[in-house]
Design a protein around this motif. Sequence first.
Motif, short mmCIF file in Angstrom:
data_model
loop_
_atom_site.label_atom_id
_atom_site.label_comp_id
_atom_site.label_asym_id
_atom_site.label_seq_id
_atom_site.Cartn_x
_atom_site.Cartn_y
_atom_site.Cartn_z
N GLY A 91 -1.22 -9.45 -6.33
CA GLY A 91 -1.96 -10.70 -6.14
C GLY A 91 -3.01 -10.56 -5.06
O GLY A 91 -4.16 -11.00 -5.21
N ALA A 92 -2.63 -9.93 -3.95
CA ALA A 92 -3.57 -9.73 -2.84
C ALA A 92 -4.73 -8.84 -3.27
O ALA A 92 -5.89 -9.11 -2.95
N ALA A 93 -4.41 -7.76 -3.97
CA ALA A 93 -5.45 -6.82 -4.41
C ALA A 93 -6.46 -7.51 -5.32
O ALA A 93 -7.68 -7.31 -5.19
N SER A 137 -3.98 -11.32 4.41
CA SER A 137 -2.82 -11.13 5.27
C SER A 137 -1.63 -11.87 4.67
O SER A 137 -1.54 -13.10 4.71
N LEU A 138 -0.72 -11.10 4.09
CA LEU A 138 0.45 -11.67 3.43
C LEU A 138 1.48 -12.15 4.45
O LEU A 138 1.48 -11.71 5.60
N ASP A 139 2.35 -13.03 4.01
CA ASP A 139 3.48 -13.45 4.84
C ASP A 139 4.56 -12.37 4.69
O ASP A 139 5.19 -12.24 3.64
N ALA A 169 1.37 0.67 -9.21
CA ALA A 169 1.33 -0.66 -9.84
C ALA A 169 0.15 -1.46 -9.33
O ALA A 169 -0.53 -2.15 -10.10
N VAL A 170 -0.10 -1.39 -8.03
CA VAL A 170 -1.22 -2.13 -7.45
C VAL A 170 -2.53 -1.51 -7.91
O VAL A 170 -3.47 -2.22 -8.29
N GLU A 171 -2.61 -0.21 -7.89
CA GLU A 171 -3.83 0.49 -8.29
C GLU A 171 -4.24 0.13 -9.71
O GLU A 171 -5.43 -0.07 -10.01
N SER A 172 -3.26 0.06 -10.61
CA SER A 172 -3.57 -0.21 -12.02
C SER A 172 -3.97 -1.66 -12.27
O SER A 172 -4.45 -1.99 -13.35
#
Length: 230
Positions: free
Chosen positions: A66-68, A42-44, A92-95
């Motif tokens: 970072g979360a991923a 859970s990000l801020d 970007a997150v997927e990669s």
Amino acid sequence: MRKIGLIGGLSWTSTARYYQIINEMVARAKGGLHSAPILIESLDFADVARCTSADDWDCASGHLIGAAKRLQQAGAEALLICANSMHKVFEAVESSVDVPIIHIAEVVGDKMQADGIKSAALVGTRNVMTEKFYRQRLVSRGVSLLPPDMGLADRIDRIVYEELVLGKATRESERFMKSELTDIAKEQVQAVVLACTELEMIVDVKANVLPIYDCTTIHAKAGAAFILAE
């Protein structure tokens, strides 16, 4: 059951809804005292919102990447980004990870295609309503979308960021959305895509003239289906 990771806090109100829907579906499927194996990062939201407000999507993607990575390291076998608008940085997150990320617009588009929906109105925050990253995934599944209503997009932005992400659901905003959906029903469309994870707080998705494709519920159910898959 397989373990899923939620990138949440975008906002906390919709993340809580994801947790509820996934657990309800798993409980129905498994019975007894079963609940879903879920990891939540859970990000801020204030940090992410500062990035998006400045139109700095590299900054925003950094938070999600970072979360991923942390969720993958903790044992998540698939991920959900619990926000429609943040799918702008999906690639970007997927990669950045080796586990699949279930795309919200793709599962919504798949359901609309299966239901034979050919035309719809896309309702959400400004970037979701106007930018290609979301619209194209629905169009690629044969769904023709109304042009974005910029006045509606601006009003939804205010409702979401000044009320719903804070956990506030006002009667005024409920009435506004009901009126807008009534007007949309007069257009030549078969359905409405509710493409903001907080909007179900003020929209009764079962009490409208047109079918409402609630992205929060559809996405969360796709996550539950992943958990339950043999």
